[in-house]
Design a protein around this motif. Structure first.
Motif, mmCIF file in Angstrom:
data_model
loop_
_atom_site.group_PDB
_atom_site.id
_atom_site.type_symbol
_atom_site.label_atom_id
_atom_site.label_comp_id
_atom_site.label_asym_id
_atom_site.label_seq_id
_atom_site.Cartn_x
_atom_site.Cartn_y
_atom_site.Cartn_z
ATOM 1 N N CYS A 257 7.039 -9.857 -10.804
ATOM 2 C CA CYS A 257 5.618 -9.999 -10.502
ATOM 3 C C CYS A 257 5.418 -10.435 -9.058
ATOM 4 N N CYS A 258 4.718 -9.610 -8.312
ATOM 5 C CA CYS A 258 4.425 -9.877 -6.901
ATOM 6 C C CYS A 258 2.934 -10.194 -6.759
ATOM 7 N N ILE A 259 2.621 -11.255 -6.022
ATOM 8 C CA ILE A 259 1.240 -11.685 -5.813
ATOM 9 C C ILE A 259 0.940 -11.586 -4.318
ATOM 10 N N VAL A 260 -0.110 -10.833 -3.959
ATOM 11 C CA VAL A 260 -0.360 -10.519 -2.550
ATOM 12 C C VAL A 260 -1.847 -10.598 -2.235
ATOM 13 N N THR A 261 -2.168 -11.159 -1.072
ATOM 14 C CA THR A 261 -3.529 -11.080 -0.528
ATOM 15 C C THR A 261 -3.438 -10.781 0.960
ATOM 16 N N GLY A 262 -4.394 -10.024 1.465
ATOM 17 C CA GLY A 262 -4.502 -9.808 2.903
ATOM 18 C C GLY A 262 -3.930 -8.486 3.373
ATOM 19 N N GLU A 263 -4.749 -7.766 4.154
ATOM 20 C CA GLU A 263 -4.334 -6.455 4.644
ATOM 21 C C GLU A 263 -3.126 -6.514 5.566
ATOM 22 N N ALA A 264 -2.919 -7.654 6.229
ATOM 23 C CA ALA A 264 -1.776 -7.776 7.125
ATOM 24 C C ALA A 264 -0.448 -7.676 6.379
ATOM 25 N N LYS A 265 -0.479 -7.874 5.070
ATOM 26 C CA LYS A 265 0.747 -7.801 4.280
ATOM 27 C C LYS A 265 1.045 -6.395 3.755
ATOM 28 N N ILE A 266 0.177 -5.427 4.059
ATOM 29 C CA ILE A 266 0.380 -4.084 3.512
ATOM 30 C C ILE A 266 1.710 -3.463 3.945
ATOM 31 N N PRO A 267 2.115 -3.503 5.225
ATOM 32 C CA PRO A 267 3.428 -2.922 5.571
ATOM 33 C C PRO A 267 4.570 -3.574 4.800
#
Length: 298
Positions: A257-267
């Motif tokens: 399970c990966c938890i992500v916020t923020g467009e800067a983390k897309i790459p």
């Protein structure tokens, strides 16, 4: 307006005037959104494109990055209430995102569940034991489980030191627990994230390390294991000194399970997806839509 008038026991014209006033004052906003922007449909797109179970968290455009993280952490905590069951070994990658999730956990009694630290947290200024211990403690307390720390540096000065320590029985005990994980929880590290990744902003990396990672075309890390846009880790020198688990070990875990916020983390997120590290994704709606758009444009 007819439905509102009926509910309030007033006339349609009164409702119309109130809505006009509310719009003029900025209390009410009327906005037309594409059906493709709905969280449920974005989740479907993510499943089709990347083969992951996605939970997209609606977040208003006006909230701060910290508030966005908090709302996603709350959504992740609700999902964990389903994923964390008895007799389970859960790997925890420390960091800003998991710390936010830990603060949102809802107590649930399970039996025989163990929470194990995935990677070391020490550096030249701190052992990291207090920080990692607090994070693991929140999880173990919420689920009445056991906590297993991994009291080693995040990065060793010498790869040979790491290899020698990995042969010690006390270290191998933790590695054995990690080999039995049924669930891992992590975020992806990014160099320019809106909420800074702890490993990139907490005295873990020297300027020379950052330059080397840049030259090796690294886009991010999971549990202090660095990778490129295509998910590859081969030839990245810092990984020889890192304490994080191999990607082969992570891919063997049934739920990741990966938890992500923020467009800067897309790459960084796309690299983790390319590496096959993620089975479950909790993500804010704006970042999810940007991820879908970036993948369709590539």
């Amino acid at each position: 307006m007819d439905a509102i008038a009926t509910e309030l026991g007033t006339s349609r014209s009164t409702v119309s005037r109130l809505l006009s006033f509310a719009r003029a004052e900025g209390i009410v906003e009327v906005r037309v959104r594409s059906p493709l922007d709905a969280p449920g449909l974005v989740e479907t797109h993510l499943r089709r494109q990347f083969g992951v179970r996605a939970q997209v968290i609606p977040v208003p455009e006006s909230v701060s990055d910290l508030e966005r993280l908090d709302r996603v952490a709350q959504g992740a905590a609700q999902l964990l209430d389903e994923l964390i069951v008895s007799e389970l070994v859960v790997g925890i990658a420390w960091g800003s995102t998991l710390a936010a999730v830990a603060r949102r956990l809802t107590p649930k009694r399970v039996h025989g569940t163990t929470f194990v630290q995935l990677n070391g947290s020490g550096n030249v200024k701190t052992s990291g034991i207090t920080y990692a211990s607090e994070l693991l403690s929140r999880f173990s307390t919420a689920y009445s489980g056991d906590a297993e720390q991994f009291p080693v540096p995040a990065f060793f000065d010498d790869p040979e030191t790491r290899r020698a320590l990995w042969r010690e029985r006390s270290t191998r005990r933790i590695l054995d627990i990690q080999s039995r994980m049924g669930l891992v929880l992590f975020s992806v590290g990014a160099f320019q994230a809106e909420v800074p990744s702890r490993v990139h902003a907490g005295d873990y990396l020297e300027p020379a390390d950052l330059e080397q990672l840049k030259s090796e075309r690294v886009v991010g890390d999971v549990a202090t294991v660095f990778y490129r846009a295509n998910g590859s880790t081969e030839g990245i020198a810092l990984n020889e000194r890192g304490s994080g688990p191999s990607f082969d070990l992570l891919r063997a875990v049934p739920r990741r399970c990966c938890i992500v916020t923020g467009e800067a983390k897309i790459p960084s997120l796309r690299g983790a997806l390319a590496a096959g590290l993620i089975t479950d994704l909790v993500i804010d709606e704006r970042t999810a839509r940007a991820l879908v758009g970036a993948d369709e444009a590539s």
